[in-house]
Design a protein around this motif. Sequence first.
Motif, PDB file in Angstrom:
ATOM      1  N   CYS A   1      -3.172  -2.662  -3.556  1.00 32.57           N
ATOM      2  CA  CYS A   1      -2.650  -3.543  -4.616  1.00 32.57           C
ATOM      3  C   CYS A   1      -1.410  -4.168  -4.261  1.00 32.57           C
ATOM      4  O   CYS A   1      -0.917  -5.483  -4.612  1.00 32.57           O
ATOM      5  CB  CYS A   1      -2.260  -2.605  -6.078  1.00 32.57           C
TER       6      CYS A   1
ATOM      7  N   ALA B   1       2.755   7.935  -7.149  1.00 33.80           N
ATOM      8  CA  ALA B   1       2.511   6.472  -7.628  1.00 33.80           C
ATOM      9  C   ALA B   1       4.115   5.790  -8.049  1.00 33.80           C
ATOM     10  O   ALA B   1       4.035   4.594  -7.526  1.00 33.80           O
ATOM     11  CB  ALA B   1       1.899   6.456  -9.016  1.00 33.80           C
TER      12      ALA B   1
ATOM     13  N   GLU C   1      -6.176  15.213  -5.689  1.00 33.86           N
ATOM     14  CA  GLU C   1      -7.107  14.253  -6.660  1.00 33.86           C
ATOM     15  C   GLU C   1      -6.722  12.969  -6.629  1.00 33.86           C
ATOM     16  O   GLU C   1      -7.372  12.017  -7.003  1.00 33.86           O
ATOM     17  CB  GLU C   1      -7.103  15.201  -7.982  1.00 33.86           C
ATOM     18  N   LYS C   2      -5.331  12.659  -6.229  1.00 32.58           N
ATOM     19  CA  LYS C   2      -4.799  11.229  -6.661  1.00 32.58           C
ATOM     20  C   LYS C   2      -5.007  10.390  -5.149  1.00 32.58           C
ATOM     21  O   LYS C   2      -4.554   9.091  -5.428  1.00 32.58           O
ATOM     22  CB  LYS C   2      -3.443  11.300  -7.016  1.00 32.58           C
ATOM     23  N   TYR C   3      -5.840  10.921  -4.253  1.00 30.89           N
ATOM     24  CA  TYR C   3      -5.746  10.209  -2.909  1.00 30.89           C
ATOM     25  C   TYR C   3      -6.373   8.678  -3.216  1.00 30.89           C
ATOM     26  O   TYR C   3      -5.688   7.645  -2.626  1.00 30.89           O
ATOM     27  CB  TYR C   3      -6.637  10.908  -2.189  1.00 30.89           C
ATOM     28  N   ASN C   4      -7.584   8.507  -3.842  1.00 28.21           N
ATOM     29  CA  ASN C   4      -7.962   7.231  -4.036  1.00 28.21           C
ATOM     30  C   ASN C   4      -7.341   6.480  -4.768  1.00 28.21           C
ATOM     31  O   ASN C   4      -7.133   5.089  -4.390  1.00 28.21           O
ATOM     32  CB  ASN C   4      -9.435   7.473  -4.424  1.00 28.21           C
ATOM     33  N   GLU C   5      -6.707   6.756  -5.647  1.00 22.94           N
ATOM     34  CA  GLU C   5      -5.908   5.844  -6.762  1.00 22.94           C
ATOM     35  C   GLU C   5      -4.726   5.465  -5.902  1.00 22.94           C
ATOM     36  O   GLU C   5      -4.356   4.280  -6.007  1.00 22.94           O
ATOM     37  CB  GLU C   5      -5.508   6.857  -8.026  1.00 22.94           C
ATOM     38  N   LEU C   6      -4.095   6.348  -5.173  1.00 28.14           N
ATOM     39  CA  LEU C   6      -2.857   6.001  -4.254  1.00 28.14           C
ATOM     40  C   LEU C   6      -3.206   5.029  -3.254  1.00 28.14           C
ATOM     41  O   LEU C   6      -2.434   4.077  -3.126  1.00 28.14           O
ATOM     42  CB  LEU C   6      -2.037   7.276  -3.736  1.00 28.14           C
ATOM     43  N   CYS C   7      -4.286   5.260  -2.629  1.00 26.96           N
ATOM     44  CA  CYS C   7      -4.812   4.226  -1.864  1.00 26.96           C
ATOM     45  C   CYS C   7      -5.056   3.064  -2.331  1.00 26.96           C
ATOM     46  O   CYS C   7      -4.592   1.725  -1.669  1.00 26.96           O
ATOM     47  CB  CYS C   7      -6.198   4.446  -1.084  1.00 26.96           C
ATOM     48  N   GLY C   8      -5.455   2.787  -3.568  1.00 28.75           N
ATOM     49  CA  GLY C   8      -5.689   1.558  -4.228  1.00 28.75           C
ATOM     50  C   GLY C   8      -4.395   1.000  -4.471  1.00 28.75           C
ATOM     51  O   GLY C   8      -4.160  -0.440  -4.518  1.00 28.75           O
ATOM     52  N   LEU C   9      -3.401   1.841  -4.770  1.00 37.69           N
ATOM     53  CA  LEU C   9      -2.124   1.212  -5.347  1.00 37.69           C
ATOM     54  C   LEU C   9      -1.308   0.585  -3.895  1.00 37.69           C
ATOM     55  O   LEU C   9      -0.566  -0.592  -4.031  1.00 37.69           O
ATOM     56  CB  LEU C   9      -1.062   2.468  -5.677  1.00 37.69           C
TER      57      LEU C   9
END
Length: 484
Positions: A235, A198, A224-232
Amino acid sequence: MKNIAVLCHALNAGGAERIAGILAKELSKIYKVYFFLIETNEIVYEYGGTIIDIGSYGTHYETTIRNMKLKLQIDVSISFLETMNFVNLRTRGRERVILSERCTLETLIPKIAALDYKVQTYYNTADEIVVCASGVKYSLIHTYGIDKNIITIIYNFINKNLILEKAAEKLDESIQTFLGGTEYFISVGRLHPVKNQARLIRQFSNFHKDDKSAAKLLIVGSGEKYNELCGLIECFDLQDYVRIIPYNENPFKYVARAKALIVSSHSEGLPNVILEAMVLQCPVIATDCLSGPRELLKGTADYQQRVDQYEICRRGILVCDNSTEDNGETCFMADAMRWVGNNKNCVEEIRKNQEQYMSEYTNEQLLEQWIEVIEKEDRKEIDIYETEKRLIKTAAHVYIYGAGKVGMEVYEQIKTDFYIEAFIVTEKGAQQDFILGLPVKELDDVAENGDKSVFIIAVGEKNQDDVVNGLKKRGLDNIVFPFN
């Protein structure tokens, strides 16, 4: 010829597992090697020796390992990663016990209180602890009180020929299309909070705003952070400039062609990815975390001082590991990216220094260091299993902490050997008063018994932190993890 046991959970993922496999392969040229594995259904790393499928004997694998060590007349047992390190110590027979610690435990995210307790309780009973970097040794001594005299530093094995061979492969067509001939930065690592991609995405966004054509970013990893990083990425409107590629067996082809490798981790041991990048003469930008990057890029093991902005070193660039880099208050990592693009002559000097360093970095030297540790004759006469049995048998009060499925299983397993006074829970709530004929009590009801009590921990791993913290908060230090 010595009989050597190498203990590891699996051989299908992770840097430590890869090193365990290479070590077993190298040692099998000299010793009789047995590779103890809990999981054998998917083996992707090279290894040597005879596989002992511990998992096939059932769930009580500590008992199996203890028996196998005796049956195979193991002279030296070497374990990798914390879970197997504890198992190795708890199943000690007549052999010399060597632990291999691959990371700085104090910087793990999230923090694991039960793990800290186990390290402080058990690690000093090892005959030797081999760590992969000076920073790991520093952490064990200063944070956990481990005896410095039992710690030896041996860097990681690395297969240079394999790296160079795989690096020559072509990039996937989809990635070539995405890049469109543009230079790119590369990050390789599991998508996990400790790897902190991130921060990398935020810093790249800052770098990118000055010149959108300067470079793109590839992140090779799964987790586990794949979706969060894609969202970032979305963003910051970077979909056309940042691509996450699922981890595969050949990240080297991406690293070999990159403008620079970026390691954004909060914590490392000795990052294989930096060694691999240096084999490929790829410049490295890395956070000055504990531990590894400082030793590899700057050539110093002094962890008393840290970089407060960014620093150009002989073999790469160190960047501060500050929270201000996470929120964008400072952008020193982005500045380091710009420096790489604006200082081609200096970057070329870094490449030459990397080449020189790796020409002197050989598996043969590392193997000699391992053999020196293995051939030592000193061995501690400590049997943790028997020590804990005596502690339980001599205690005035013995409790099983946990009244669920795990607690009942532990009780059934040990009830014929020990007198158990009660099941303990933090708060009873609607919990019944008796289970299997034993009373169920709250922790506060028995805390006054103090050091006269022994608590056998019988909860799942995700709840062990709360239990250990609750006991230590009340000064209750006689804690035992049941023998599996």
